[in-house]
Design an enzyme around this catalytic site. Sequence first.
Site, PDB file in Angstrom:
ATOM      1  N   GLY A   1      58.240  87.131  53.689  1.00  0.00           N
ATOM      2  CA  GLY A   1      58.285  88.508  53.176  1.00  0.00           C
ATOM      3  C   GLY A   1      59.247  89.372  53.980  1.00  0.00           C
TER       4      GLY A   1
ATOM      5  N   SER B   1      50.174  89.277  52.785  1.00  0.00           N
ATOM      6  CA  SER B   1      49.462  90.097  51.787  1.00  0.00           C
ATOM      7  C   SER B   1      50.493  90.720  50.873  1.00  0.00           C
ATOM      8  CB  SER B   1      48.676  91.244  52.445  1.00  0.00           C
ATOM      9  OG  SER B   1      48.168  92.109  51.435  1.00  0.00           O
TER      10      SER B   1
ATOM     11  N   GLY C   1      40.227  82.715  62.925  1.00  0.00           N
ATOM     12  CA  GLY C   1      39.647  81.440  63.364  1.00  0.00           C
ATOM     13  C   GLY C   1      40.699  80.567  64.037  1.00  0.00           C
TER      14      GLY C   1
ATOM     15  N   TYR D   1      43.642  96.719  47.667  1.00  0.00           N
ATOM     16  CA  TYR D   1      44.479  96.614  48.871  1.00  0.00           C
ATOM     17  C   TYR D   1      43.833  97.362  50.028  1.00  0.00           C
ATOM     18  CZ  TYR D   1      48.804  97.134  51.689  1.00  0.00           C
ATOM     19  OH  TYR D   1      49.763  97.112  52.686  1.00  0.00           O
TER      20      TYR D   1
ATOM     21  N   THR E   1      57.682 101.378  55.443  1.00  0.00           N
ATOM     22  CA  THR E   1      58.823 100.827  56.175  1.00  0.00           C
ATOM     23  C   THR E   1      59.794 100.189  55.185  1.00  0.00           C
ATOM     24  OG1 THR E   1      57.417 100.503  58.097  1.00  0.00           O
ATOM     25  CG2 THR E   1      59.440  99.205  58.020  1.00  0.00           C
TER      26      THR E   1
HETATM   27  P1  NAD Z   1      56.062  91.363  51.373  1.00  0.00           P
HETATM   28  O1  NAD Z   1      55.422  91.283  50.045  1.00  0.00           O
HETATM   29  O2  NAD Z   1      57.531  91.416  51.453  1.00  0.00           O
HETATM   30  O3  NAD Z   1      55.576  90.168  52.297  1.00  0.00           O
HETATM   31  C1  NAD Z   1      54.278  89.639  52.260  1.00  0.00           C
HETATM   32  C2  NAD Z   1      54.370  88.127  52.378  1.00  0.00           C
HETATM   33  O4  NAD Z   1      53.049  87.577  52.392  1.00  0.00           O
HETATM   34  C3  NAD Z   1      55.107  87.487  51.204  1.00  0.00           C
HETATM   35  O5  NAD Z   1      56.099  86.610  51.670  1.00  0.00           O
HETATM   36  C4  NAD Z   1      54.012  86.747  50.453  1.00  0.00           C
HETATM   37  O6  NAD Z   1      54.488  85.624  49.747  1.00  0.00           O
HETATM   38  C5  NAD Z   1      53.056  86.408  51.578  1.00  0.00           C
HETATM   39  N1  NAD Z   1      51.685  86.150  51.131  1.00  0.00           N
HETATM   40  C6  NAD Z   1      50.909  86.948  50.350  1.00  0.00           C
HETATM   41  N2  NAD Z   1      49.712  86.366  50.149  1.00  0.00           N
HETATM   42  C7  NAD Z   1      49.724  85.179  50.827  1.00  0.00           C
HETATM   43  C8  NAD Z   1      48.782  84.134  51.026  1.00  0.00           C
HETATM   44  N3  NAD Z   1      47.568  84.157  50.456  1.00  0.00           N
HETATM   45  N4  NAD Z   1      49.145  83.077  51.788  1.00  0.00           N
HETATM   46  C9  NAD Z   1      50.359  83.023  52.369  1.00  0.00           C
HETATM   47  N5  NAD Z   1      51.298  83.975  52.212  1.00  0.00           N
HETATM   48  C10 NAD Z   1      50.978  85.051  51.463  1.00  0.00           C
HETATM   49  O7  NAD Z   1      55.436  92.645  52.120  1.00  0.00           O
HETATM   50  P2  NAD Z   1      55.825  93.310  53.514  1.00  0.00           P
HETATM   51  O8  NAD Z   1      56.304  94.669  53.275  1.00  0.00           O
HETATM   52  O9  NAD Z   1      56.627  92.354  54.321  1.00  0.00           O
HETATM   53  O10 NAD Z   1      54.374  93.455  54.162  1.00  0.00           O
HETATM   54  C11 NAD Z   1      53.919  92.538  55.165  1.00  0.00           C
HETATM   55  C12 NAD Z   1      52.573  92.999  55.707  1.00  0.00           C
HETATM   56  O11 NAD Z   1      52.703  94.316  56.259  1.00  0.00           O
HETATM   57  C13 NAD Z   1      51.486  93.093  54.648  1.00  0.00           C
HETATM   58  O12 NAD Z   1      50.273  92.635  55.218  1.00  0.00           O
HETATM   59  C14 NAD Z   1      51.397  94.567  54.336  1.00  0.00           C
HETATM   60  O13 NAD Z   1      50.103  94.935  53.928  1.00  0.00           O
HETATM   61  C15 NAD Z   1      51.763  95.185  55.678  1.00  0.00           C
HETATM   62  N6  NAD Z   1      52.334  96.532  55.497  1.00  0.00           N
HETATM   63  C16 NAD Z   1      53.631  96.717  55.090  1.00  0.00           C
HETATM   64  C17 NAD Z   1      54.136  97.998  54.926  1.00  0.00           C
HETATM   65  C18 NAD Z   1      55.570  98.266  54.536  1.00  0.00           C
HETATM   66  O14 NAD Z   1      55.924  99.437  54.401  1.00  0.00           O
HETATM   67  N7  NAD Z   1      56.424  97.296  54.373  1.00  0.00           N
HETATM   68  C19 NAD Z   1      53.302  99.097  55.145  1.00  0.00           C
HETATM   69  C20 NAD Z   1      51.976  98.878  55.513  1.00  0.00           C
HETATM   70  C21 NAD Z   1      51.509  97.586  55.711  1.00  0.00           C
END
Ligand code: NAD
Length: 320
Positions: free
Chosen positions: A10, A75, A102, A145, A175
Site C-alpha cells: 500500500g 487495512s 500474536g 473502519y 497523509t
Molecule cells: P492503502 O490502501 O494504500 O494500503 C493498505 C494495504 O493493506 C494495501 O496494500 C492492502 O492490499 C493491504 N491489506 C488490506 N487488507 C489486508 C489483509 N487482510 N491482509 C493483508 N494485506 C491487506 O492505505 P494506506 O493509506 O497505505 O494506509 C495504511 C494504513 O495506515 C492503514 O491501516 C490505514 O488505516 C492507516 N491510515 C492511513 C492514513 C492515510 O492518510 N494514508 C490515515 C490514517 C490511517
Amino acid sequence: MRILISGAAGFLGSNLAQRFLHEGHGVVGVDNLVTGSPENVAFLQEFSGFQFIQHDVSTPLYIRGAVDVVLHFASPASPVDYLELPIQTLKVGALGTHNMLGLALAKGATFLLASTSEVYGDPEVHPQPETYRGRVDPVGPRGVYDEAKRFAEAMSMAYHRHHGLDTRIVRIFNTYGPRMRPGDGRVVSNFLVQALRGEALTVYGDGSQTRSFCHVDDLVDGIQRLLHSDLHDPVNLGNPREFTILELANTIRRLLANEVTVEFRPLPTDDPKVRQPDISRARTELGWEPGIDLEEGLRRTIPYFRRLVREEDARARPLT
Ligand code: NAD
Ligand code: UDP
C-alpha cells in the site's frame, strides 16, 4: 533489524519499507493486494533486503526466523475502499490485529499499530488531542473502519498490559504522497488525477469541510521516532495546518496552472466536518513536527501522478 510490515504493497507500507530498506534493515512485506498495488511490490523487490509474502493477515501467519518489529498497516484506508469492503475492513482491524499481535508476542518483537484520526469520528473537540474520546456512530457506514481501528487500539493496549508486549499506537491524520493508488478515491489522489487529465475536480458537499494534510516523508520520520521511543499511549501524527477542501482544490489548480472547473457532488454520510491534529504530544515527547507544507508536498507528489496518468493514457491509445 528484521521488520515485518503488513500492508507493504500500500501507500504508507511501501514508503515505510523503502525508508527501512535504505537504512540497511531487512523487510518482510505481507499483503493480500486487496487495495495495494503490484507496482509498489515490484519497486520494493529491487532491494535485496526485501521479501514479499502474499497473504491475508486476517488469517494466522507463521514466519521463520527472528522478527524485531511488526508494523501493522494492513487495512483498506480510503473511504471508497472500506465502504466497498466493509467485512474485510472489520476483519483486518480485529482478526488481523490479533494475528499480528500474536506474531509479535511469539517473536518478542515491538508492535506498532497504524491507527487513525477516524477514531475521533466527526469531532466536537477541535483540534483533536489524544485525550479526546471521539464521536463515532458504530452503526453508520464509516463505523466499519472507525470501530475496527478503535478495537485494534483496545487489543494493542490489552497485549501491552496483559502480556507486557512492547506496543506503539500512531493515530495518522490525512497523509498523501507518491505511491498512492490513483484510483483510491481519496481527495488528494482524486484532485491531482482529475487536474492532470483536465477534468473537473469533484468537491463533495460545499467544500467547506476541513482536513489537515501531511506529506508522507514527514509521517515516516514521525513513525520512526515513535518506534524508537517508549510511548505506549496513542500519538497523533499529522500536519496541524488545516484547509477547507475548496482551498485544497484551488491550491492544486494554481500549482498546475490549470483552468479545470469544480463540480459539486453530494457529501458522503458521516463525513467529518473538521479534522486537525493537536500534535503537542508528538512535539514534546518525540521532538517531531512536520516540515513540509502543502504546496511543497504537492510539488513533490505531482511528478508521480503525472507519470502514472501519462502511462495510463499511452496504454489507452490505440496502436497505429
Ligand atoms: P492503502 O490502501 O494504500 O494500503 C493498505 C494495504 O493493506 C494495501 O496494500 C492492502 O492490499 C493491504 N491489506 C488490506 N487488507 C489486508 C489483509 N487482510 N491482509 C493483508 N494485506 C491487506 O492505505 P494506506 O493509506 O497505505 O494506509 C495504511 C494504513 O495506515 C492503514 O491501516 C490505514 O488505516 C492507516 N491510515 C492511513 C492514513 C492515510 O492518510 N494514508 C490515515 C490514517 C490511517
Ligand atoms: N472529498 C472530495 N472530493 C473527492 C474526494 C473526497 O471533496 O473527490 C472530500 C471528502 O468528502 C472529505 C475530504 O475530501 O470531506 C477528505 O476525503 P478523503 O476520502 O481523502 O479522506 P477522509 O478524511 O474523509 O478519510
